[in-house]
Design a protein around this motif. Structure first.
Motif, PDB file in Angstrom:
ATOM      1  N   ARG A 184      -4.502   2.989  -6.688  1.00  0.00           N
ATOM      2  CA  ARG A 184      -5.354   2.145  -5.843  1.00  0.00           C
ATOM      3  C   ARG A 184      -6.574   1.654  -6.630  1.00  0.00           C
ATOM      4  N   GLU A 185      -7.227   2.532  -7.363  1.00  0.00           N
ATOM      5  CA  GLU A 185      -8.406   2.132  -8.123  1.00  0.00           C
ATOM      6  C   GLU A 185      -8.038   1.156  -9.238  1.00  0.00           C
ATOM      7  N   TRP A 204       0.862  -1.184   0.000  1.00  0.00           N
ATOM      8  CA  TRP A 204       0.000   0.000   0.000  1.00  0.00           C
ATOM      9  C   TRP A 204       0.902   1.238   0.000  1.00  0.00           C
ATOM     10  N   ILE A 248      -8.809  -6.498  -9.983  1.00  0.00           N
ATOM     11  CA  ILE A 248      -9.484  -7.503  -9.162  1.00  0.00           C
ATOM     12  C   ILE A 248     -10.879  -7.805  -9.711  1.00  0.00           C
ATOM     13  N   GLY A 249     -11.535  -6.795 -10.239  1.00  0.00           N
ATOM     14  CA  GLY A 249     -12.870  -6.993 -10.796  1.00  0.00           C
ATOM     15  C   GLY A 249     -12.913  -7.949 -11.982  1.00  0.00           C
ATOM     16  N   TYR A 301      -8.206  -2.329  -7.997  1.00  0.00           N
ATOM     17  CA  TYR A 301      -9.567  -2.865  -7.908  1.00  0.00           C
ATOM     18  C   TYR A 301     -10.184  -3.104  -9.287  1.00  0.00           C
ATOM     19  N   GLN A 302      -9.769  -2.324 -10.276  1.00  0.00           N
ATOM     20  CA  GLN A 302     -10.199  -2.612 -11.644  1.00  0.00           C
ATOM     21  C   GLN A 302      -9.694  -3.988 -12.066  1.00  0.00           C
ATOM     22  N   HIS A 307      -2.763  -6.641  -3.563  1.00  0.00           N
ATOM     23  CA  HIS A 307      -3.518  -7.585  -2.740  1.00  0.00           C
ATOM     24  C   HIS A 307      -3.225  -9.004  -3.204  1.00  0.00           C
ATOM     25  N   ILE A 320      -5.129 -12.388  -3.776  1.00  0.00           N
ATOM     26  CA  ILE A 320      -6.533 -12.766  -3.971  1.00  0.00           C
ATOM     27  C   ILE A 320      -6.657 -14.242  -4.304  1.00  0.00           C
ATOM     28  N   ILE A 341     -10.397 -11.105  -1.649  1.00  0.00           N
ATOM     29  CA  ILE A 341      -9.177 -10.473  -1.152  1.00  0.00           C
ATOM     30  C   ILE A 341      -8.762 -11.148   0.143  1.00  0.00           C
ATOM     31  N   GLN A 400      -6.531  -8.639   4.009  1.00  0.00           N
ATOM     32  CA  GLN A 400      -7.290  -7.627   4.729  1.00  0.00           C
ATOM     33  C   GLN A 400      -7.632  -8.154   6.119  1.00  0.00           C
TER      34      GLN A 400
END
Length: 250
Positions: A128-129, A109, A135-136, A132-133, A235, A237, A246, A249
């Motif tokens: 950061r985004e 991070w 990971i999606g 997540y893009q 992350h 996953i 994830i 966390q």
């Protein structure tokens, strides 16, 4: 060969991931501009991992001399913790892995040190985004290239570049295992098919300027070739029938 993990094995990796997340949070909360050094943050991580009964995945891995990678400003990754205090306005990437009960997890991070510039904050937000893009797109039946393309598209649409020399990776009983490459750039529909039980690290490394990097004399520290800022988010996953889970966390 990609080793598919059972739900019980993923649970063990989740336990390692919770230690990673806890240590990253504790390190970030300890940062005091002008006072706290990367070496002090590394010591916090060492203590937390030891208290959990684990060990640092990075220490002595291929000769790396510390338990964490702490990378400041233009340092992309593999920064060796120093005793030089972090300064107001810096950005610092904290990257670490934990081995617990035979299973690894790995996370990173990038945090602001005090008040940072709007330009630096935007870099952090976009990087950061982009994680997540990616990971999606980590779903059963998709391919590694779908993750890579999602990250690259988002980053470049926002005016930044993704590092090409470094990639994410598979993880499990080994810190790095098949699939050996989970890049942050590429074409959709390419690469290994994602199957239930696959565990990978997705880790965009995003540069404010060009994507080229260079290695310093210590043979570990990678910096942006143009001296501009870089951010790193990661992350671990697991691919499940319901999508990506994830593991790093709390």
């Amino acid at each position: 060969m990609i080793f598919l993990k059972s739900s019980a094995e993923i649970e063990k990796m989740r336990a390692s991931g919770r230690v990673v997340a806890h240590a990253l949070r504790a390190m970030s909360e300890a940062i005091v501009p002008g006072k706290t050094s990367p070496a002090e943050l590394d010591a916090i991580a060492v203590r937390i991992v030891a208290e959990a009964g684990g060990s640092a995945s990075f220490l002595n891995y291929r000769g790396f001399p510390a338990s964490t990678c702490i990378s400041v400003n233009q340092v992309v990754v593999h920064g060796i913790p120093t005793k030089t205090p972090l300064q107001e306005g810096d950005i610092v990437s904290l990257d670490m892995g934990v081995l617990l009960n035979g299973w690894h997890a790995d996370g990173a991070w990038t945090y602001p040190v005090g008040t940072i510039s709007p330009e630096a904050q935007r870099l952090l937000n976009v990087t950061r985004e982009s994680l997540y893009q990616g990971i999606g797109k980590a779903r059963v039946g998709n391919r590694i290239g779908d993750i890579a393309h999602a990250v690259q598209t988002y980053v470049e649409r926002n005016g930044y570049s993704v590092v090409r020399d470094l990639v994410g990776h598979g993880i499990g009983r080994k810190l790095h295992e098949e699939p050996t490459s989970v890049p942050n750039f590429g074409s959709p529909g390419k690469g290994e098919v994602l199957r239930e039980g696959t565990t990978i690290c997705i880790e965009p490394m995003v540069n404010q300027g060009a994507y080229r990097v260079r290695t310093l004399a210590d043979k570990w520290t990678l910096v942006t070739a143009d001296g501009k800022l870089s951010a790193h988010f990661e992350h671990t996953i697991a691919i499940t029938r319901d999508g990506a889970e994830i593991l790093t966390q709390e």
